[in-house]
Design a protein around this motif. Structure first.
Motif, short mmCIF file in Angstrom:
data_model
loop_
_atom_site.label_atom_id
_atom_site.label_comp_id
_atom_site.label_asym_id
_atom_site.label_seq_id
_atom_site.Cartn_x
_atom_site.Cartn_y
_atom_site.Cartn_z
N GLN A 30 0.39 -54.27 36.27
CA GLN A 30 0.68 -55.65 36.66
C GLN A 30 -0.43 -56.59 36.19
OE1 GLN A 30 1.77 -56.21 40.78
NE2 GLN A 30 1.31 -58.39 40.72
N ALA A 31 -1.67 -56.18 36.38
CA ALA A 31 -2.79 -57.03 35.94
C ALA A 31 -2.77 -57.21 34.42
CB ALA A 31 -4.11 -56.40 36.38
N TRP A 32 -2.45 -56.15 33.68
CA TRP A 32 -2.36 -56.21 32.21
C TRP A 32 -1.28 -57.19 31.79
CZ3 TRP A 32 1.39 -54.10 28.67
CH2 TRP A 32 0.97 -54.06 27.34
N ILE A 33 -0.12 -57.10 32.42
CA ILE A 33 1.00 -57.99 32.09
C ILE A 33 0.63 -59.43 32.41
CG2 ILE A 33 3.37 -58.62 32.69
CD1 ILE A 33 3.82 -55.58 33.24
N GLU A 34 0.06 -59.66 33.60
CA GLU A 34 -0.30 -61.02 34.01
C GLU A 34 -1.30 -61.64 33.05
OE1 GLU A 34 0.36 -60.67 38.86
OE2 GLU A 34 -1.65 -60.37 38.03
N GLU A 35 -2.27 -60.84 32.60
CA GLU A 35 -3.27 -61.38 31.67
C GLU A 35 -2.65 -61.71 30.32
OE1 GLU A 35 -7.69 -60.30 29.92
OE2 GLU A 35 -6.92 -59.18 31.64
N LYS A 40 1.03 -65.26 36.89
CA LYS A 40 1.02 -64.24 37.94
C LYS A 40 2.45 -63.84 38.31
CE LYS A 40 -3.45 -64.19 38.97
NZ LYS A 40 -4.22 -63.02 38.66
N PHE A 41 2.59 -62.63 38.85
CA PHE A 41 3.87 -62.20 39.42
C PHE A 41 4.13 -63.08 40.64
CE2 PHE A 41 4.89 -57.64 38.00
CZ PHE A 41 4.40 -57.86 36.74
N PRO A 42 5.39 -63.27 41.00
CA PRO A 42 5.69 -64.08 42.19
C PRO A 42 5.01 -63.51 43.44
CG PRO A 42 7.69 -63.60 40.96
CD PRO A 42 6.59 -62.80 40.33
N GLU A 43 4.45 -64.38 44.25
CA GLU A 43 3.72 -63.98 45.45
C GLU A 43 4.68 -63.36 46.48
OE1 GLU A 43 0.22 -63.29 47.17
OE2 GLU A 43 0.37 -64.52 45.38
N GLY A 44 4.27 -62.25 47.06
CA GLY A 44 5.05 -61.61 48.10
C GLY A 44 6.27 -60.83 47.61
#
Length: 186
Positions: A30-35, A40-44
């Protein structure tokens, strides 16, 4: 939502797959994709739910290979979401990710095998590191480089003369004279 039976073989398979989930690997992916995609991925929202519509997947591959998914469907209709996932998988295979590291559309859309989805991201990271000009974040180990070796004819002939015990020869040894337990009396 029906997640299948709670007993029998299907339940055991589901439990085995669920046992393979590694939250640490999922958070790394997830961190790799977000960077890479810059958002960011949707919160919650759970990891698999954020990926389910395929929009993030299409953005990811379009960052690595611009224009590889020409039309990203933002509609909430199931067949459009599955089309996004399918377009992503086609583009990723064209990017160089081996078919063995890909997942099936239903693995993500129906949450059947989320570890396979995460594995696909790690495979993408390995392939990305081999592409010239890739300056993005690193995920997982580096892909091994080809290591070809050249042997002379003399070296090859020397190798043919070696008879190793690993090649099945035991230099004439037999099992004659060995007794295990009682012998058969006739």
């Amino acid at each position: 939502m029906n997640q299948g039976p709670t007993y029998g073989l299907s339940a055991k398979v589901a439990q085995k797959i669920a046992g393979k989930r590694d939250l640490q690997r999922e958070s790394e992916a997830q961190a790799w994709i977000e960077e890479l995609i810059g958002e960011k991925f949707p919160e919650g929202v759970a990891y698999e739910d954020a990926l389910k519509d395929g929009v993030i997947l299409c953005k990811l591959i379009n960052v690595l290979v611009p224009g590889s998914v020409k039309r990203v469907n933002a509609q909430k209709m199931p067949f459009k979401q599955m089309e996004n996932i399918g377009n992503f998988l086609t583009a990723v295979q064209g990017y160089g990710v081996p078919a063995s590291d890909l997942f099936q559309t239903v693995d993500l859309y129906e949450r059947r095998n989320i570890p396979a989805v995460t594995q696909c991201f790690f495979a993408m990271g390995r392939v990305a590191q081999t592409k010239p000009g890739y300056e993005g974040p690193i995920i997982g180990p580096r892909q091994a480089a080809r290591n070809e070796r050249e042997f002379s004819e003399e070296q090859l002939r020397q190798g043919e003369a070696v008879i190793s015990l690993q090649y099945g020869s035991n230099k004439g040894a037999t099992q004659a004279g060995q007794n295990f337990g009682l012998t058969r009396h006739m």
